[in-house]
Design a protein around this motif. Structure first.
Motif, mmCIF file in Angstrom:
data_model
loop_
_atom_site.group_PDB
_atom_site.id
_atom_site.type_symbol
_atom_site.label_atom_id
_atom_site.label_comp_id
_atom_site.label_asym_id
_atom_site.label_seq_id
_atom_site.Cartn_x
_atom_site.Cartn_y
_atom_site.Cartn_z
ATOM 1 N N SER A 130 0.807 -1.219 0.000
ATOM 2 C CA SER A 130 0.000 0.000 0.000
ATOM 3 C C SER A 130 0.843 1.273 0.000
ATOM 4 O O SER A 130 0.344 2.351 -0.323
ATOM 5 N N VAL A 131 2.117 1.152 0.373
ATOM 6 C CA VAL A 131 3.006 2.316 0.387
ATOM 7 C C VAL A 131 4.307 1.960 -0.329
ATOM 8 O O VAL A 131 4.698 0.790 -0.428
ATOM 9 N N GLU A 132 4.976 2.997 -0.827
ATOM 10 C CA GLU A 132 6.156 2.794 -1.675
ATOM 11 C C GLU A 132 7.283 2.072 -0.941
ATOM 12 O O GLU A 132 8.023 1.280 -1.554
ATOM 13 N N GLU A 133 7.419 2.314 0.349
ATOM 14 C CA GLU A 133 8.506 1.697 1.118
ATOM 15 C C GLU A 133 8.420 0.179 1.090
ATOM 16 O O GLU A 133 9.444 -0.518 1.122
ATOM 17 N N GLN A 134 7.199 -0.361 1.032
ATOM 18 C CA GLN A 134 7.046 -1.821 0.962
ATOM 19 C C GLN A 134 7.583 -2.369 -0.356
ATOM 20 O O GLN A 134 8.174 -3.455 -0.393
ATOM 21 N N LEU A 135 7.375 -1.625 -1.434
ATOM 22 C CA LEU A 135 7.866 -2.068 -2.739
ATOM 23 C C LEU A 135 9.384 -1.954 -2.817
ATOM 24 O O LEU A 135 10.050 -2.818 -3.410
ATOM 25 N N LYS A 136 9.933 -0.923 -2.208
ATOM 26 C CA LYS A 136 11.376 -0.693 -2.283
ATOM 27 C C LYS A 136 12.182 -1.798 -1.607
ATOM 28 O O LYS A 136 13.369 -1.979 -1.906
ATOM 29 N N ILE A 137 11.563 -2.542 -0.706
ATOM 30 C CA ILE A 137 12.259 -3.657 -0.064
ATOM 31 C C ILE A 137 12.530 -4.783 -1.051
ATOM 32 O O ILE A 137 13.546 -5.481 -0.976
ATOM 33 N N LEU A 138 11.629 -4.952 -2.016
ATOM 34 C CA LEU A 138 11.755 -6.027 -2.998
ATOM 35 C C LEU A 138 12.801 -5.673 -4.053
ATOM 36 O O LEU A 138 13.192 -4.514 -4.193
ATOM 37 N N ILE A 139 13.237 -6.686 -4.803
ATOM 38 C CA ILE A 139 14.308 -6.492 -5.787
ATOM 39 C C ILE A 139 13.725 -6.377 -7.185
ATOM 40 O O ILE A 139 13.066 -7.303 -7.681
ATOM 41 N N ALA A 140 13.964 -5.242 -7.822
ATOM 42 C CA ALA A 140 13.568 -5.032 -9.216
ATOM 43 C C ALA A 140 14.741 -5.359 -10.124
ATOM 44 O O ALA A 140 15.901 -5.176 -9.753
ATOM 45 N N GLY A 141 14.443 -5.821 -11.331
ATOM 46 C CA GLY A 141 15.480 -6.084 -12.321
ATOM 47 C C GLY A 141 15.373 -5.132 -13.491
ATOM 48 O O GLY A 141 14.263 -4.830 -13.953
ATOM 49 N N GLN A 142 16.518 -4.638 -13.962
ATOM 50 C CA GLN A 142 16.550 -3.753 -15.126
ATOM 51 C C GLN A 142 17.816 -4.009 -15.925
ATOM 52 O O GLN A 142 18.819 -4.511 -15.402
ATOM 53 N N ASN A 155 15.771 6.910 -7.086
ATOM 54 C CA ASN A 155 14.586 7.034 -6.249
ATOM 55 C C ASN A 155 14.579 6.058 -5.070
ATOM 56 O O ASN A 155 13.560 5.896 -4.390
ATOM 57 N N GLY A 156 15.703 5.396 -4.851
ATOM 58 C CA GLY A 156 15.855 4.566 -3.662
ATOM 59 C C GLY A 156 15.332 3.150 -3.777
ATOM 60 O O GLY A 156 15.107 2.483 -2.755
ATOM 61 N N TYR A 157 15.170 2.640 -5.002
ATOM 62 C CA TYR A 157 14.657 1.281 -5.173
ATOM 63 C C TYR A 157 15.787 0.263 -5.092
ATOM 64 O O TYR A 157 16.928 0.538 -5.493
ATOM 65 N N ASN A 158 15.454 -0.915 -4.586
ATOM 66 C CA ASN A 158 16.375 -2.030 -4.511
ATOM 67 C C ASN A 158 16.466 -2.646 -5.904
ATOM 68 O O ASN A 158 15.460 -3.119 -6.435
ATOM 69 N N LEU A 159 17.658 -2.654 -6.480
ATOM 70 C CA LEU A 159 17.774 -2.917 -7.909
ATOM 71 C C LEU A 159 18.894 -3.900 -8.212
ATOM 72 O O LEU A 159 19.953 -3.874 -7.581
ATOM 73 N N LEU A 176 15.120 -12.138 -8.720
ATOM 74 C CA LEU A 176 14.403 -10.864 -8.767
ATOM 75 C C LEU A 176 12.993 -11.093 -8.238
ATOM 76 O O LEU A 176 12.460 -12.194 -8.320
ATOM 77 N N ASP A 177 12.364 -10.026 -7.751
ATOM 78 C CA ASP A 177 10.963 -10.103 -7.341
ATOM 79 C C ASP A 177 10.015 -9.582 -8.416
ATOM 80 O O ASP A 177 8.875 -10.050 -8.513
ATOM 81 N N TYR A 178 10.495 -8.631 -9.203
ATOM 82 C CA TYR A 178 9.639 -8.076 -10.258
ATOM 83 C C TYR A 178 10.493 -7.394 -11.326
ATOM 84 O O TYR A 178 11.633 -7.018 -11.080
ATOM 85 N N PHE A 179 9.908 -7.258 -12.494
ATOM 86 C CA PHE A 179 10.604 -6.723 -13.665
ATOM 87 C C PHE A 179 9.739 -5.602 -14.241
ATOM 88 O O PHE A 179 8.783 -5.863 -14.967
ATOM 89 N N PRO A 180 10.007 -4.327 -13.915
ATOM 90 C CA PRO A 180 9.198 -3.220 -14.421
ATOM 91 C C PRO A 180 9.332 -3.057 -15.932
ATOM 92 O O PRO A 180 10.439 -3.067 -16.471
ATOM 93 N N ARG A 181 8.169 -2.899 -16.592
ATOM 94 C CA ARG A 181 8.148 -2.736 -18.043
ATOM 95 C C ARG A 181 7.170 -1.617 -18.406
ATOM 96 O O ARG A 181 6.213 -1.337 -17.682
ATOM 97 N N ALA A 182 7.386 -0.970 -19.542
ATOM 98 C CA ALA A 182 6.458 0.054 -20.028
ATOM 99 C C ALA A 182 5.125 -0.600 -20.389
ATOM 100 O O ALA A 182 5.046 -1.813 -20.637
ATOM 101 N N LEU A 183 4.063 0.209 -20.438
ATOM 102 C CA LEU A 183 2.706 -0.338 -20.571
ATOM 103 C C LEU A 183 2.529 -1.257 -21.781
ATOM 104 O O LEU A 183 1.757 -2.208 -21.723
#
Length: 287
Positions: A130-142, A155-159, A176-183
């Motif tokens: 529900s808040v950004e800090e919870q997402l930042k704990i997880l690992i994004a891949g780029q 922006n302080g994301y775990n990457l 990784l926990d998630y992989f951000p992609r454009a729409l």
């Protein structure tokens, strides 16, 4: 090395032949090893811009150049006028210093609307955020050389950075926990991978225009693409392509952005001119 030299000679010879016929040859890079259907959108938009300017600039020929290389390498080749005349990239101040940008956002600014590819059994985990800090704990891949990686990190994301071709495999293995992609990207990329799904609850948003880039000395192509894209936006040709192209058709509806929590990020890589380019197309955007 011999094969590369022969390729260069053939391309140079081909360019001289086309110039003799009064055609402007516009070369761009494609990959056969890592085929990407999303590139068809940019190629069709490139052709639209060239077609819109035949009266002023004459005939043209689009010529794909097959060289396997990472995204960042294409910009270097354009900068050196080495086999490639144009590339399409998310912009940054650094990129705009080395290349000439055509300041018309090719995705109407939507490159910075990011949803996630996740493991098919991970939706409940993300639905609890529900808040950004919870997402930042997880690992994004780029991708290692993607501007998005710098934006998320700023922006302080775990990457975790990696060559783009290996990110889905890393996600599948749990590195990784998630992989951000454009729409417009995730559904195409996991169409034949049942082990993944598109996350339904969260979206990241930051200003991130996608531009065509050419060599700084290639004023002819810069001016032609600038005029061609301006006409495409003003006359509605761009909007028609965006709304009906298989890659971008119904992208807003498919992503259901009105049902998502949106976390707003800053983009420290943007120049003032790039930011202004997003604002100037707002009258042409329809949802």
């Amino acid at each position: 090395m011999l094969i590369i030299r022969k390729l260069i000679l053939l391309l140079v010879f081909g360019c001289f032949c086309q110039l003799a016929l009064g055609q402007q040859v516009v070369r761009y890079n494609i990959s056969l090893k890592f085929t990407d259907s999303k590139q068809s959108y940019y190629i069709d938009l490139l052709e639209l811009a060239l077609k819109n300017t035949v009266e002023e600039f004459g005939a043209y020929k689009l010529e794909p150049v097959v060289i396997e290389m990472p995204q960042g390498r294409t910009a270097i080749m354009v900068e050196k006028s080495d086999l490639i005349d144009v590339t399409w990239r998310m912009t940054s101040q650094e990129l705009e210093q080395s290349l000439s940008a055509i300041y018309w956002p090719l995705l109407k600014g939507l490159m910075g609307y990011r949803v996630f590819i996740i493991g098919k059994d991970k939706q409940e985990q993300f639905s609890q955020i529900s808040v950004e800090e919870q997402l930042k704990i997880l690992i994004a891949g780029q991708g290692s050389d993607w501007p998005d990686a710098d934006i998320l990190q700023a922006n302080g994301y775990n990457l975790m950075r990696s060559p783009a071709s290996g990110l889905l495999n890393m996600l599948e293995k749990g590195r990784l926990d998630y992989f951000p992609r454009a729409l417009h990207e995730p559904w195409v990329e996991i169409a034949e991978r049942d082990q993944f799904s598109v996350e339904k609850h969260i979206m990241l948003r930051y200003p991130a225009p996608m531009f065509f880039f050419v060599n700084k000395e290639n004023h002819l192509l810069r001016d032609r693409l600038s005029l061609g894209l301006q006409r495409a936006f003003e006359q509605g040709d761009f909007e028609k392509l965006f709304q009906h192209h298989p890659i971008t058709k119904n992208v807003l509806e498919r992503a259901k952005i009105d049902e998502r929590i949106v976390f707003e990020l800053t983009n420290p890589l943007l120049s003032e001119r790039a930011l202004a380019s997003i604002e100037k197309i707002q009258p042409y955007i329809t949802h």
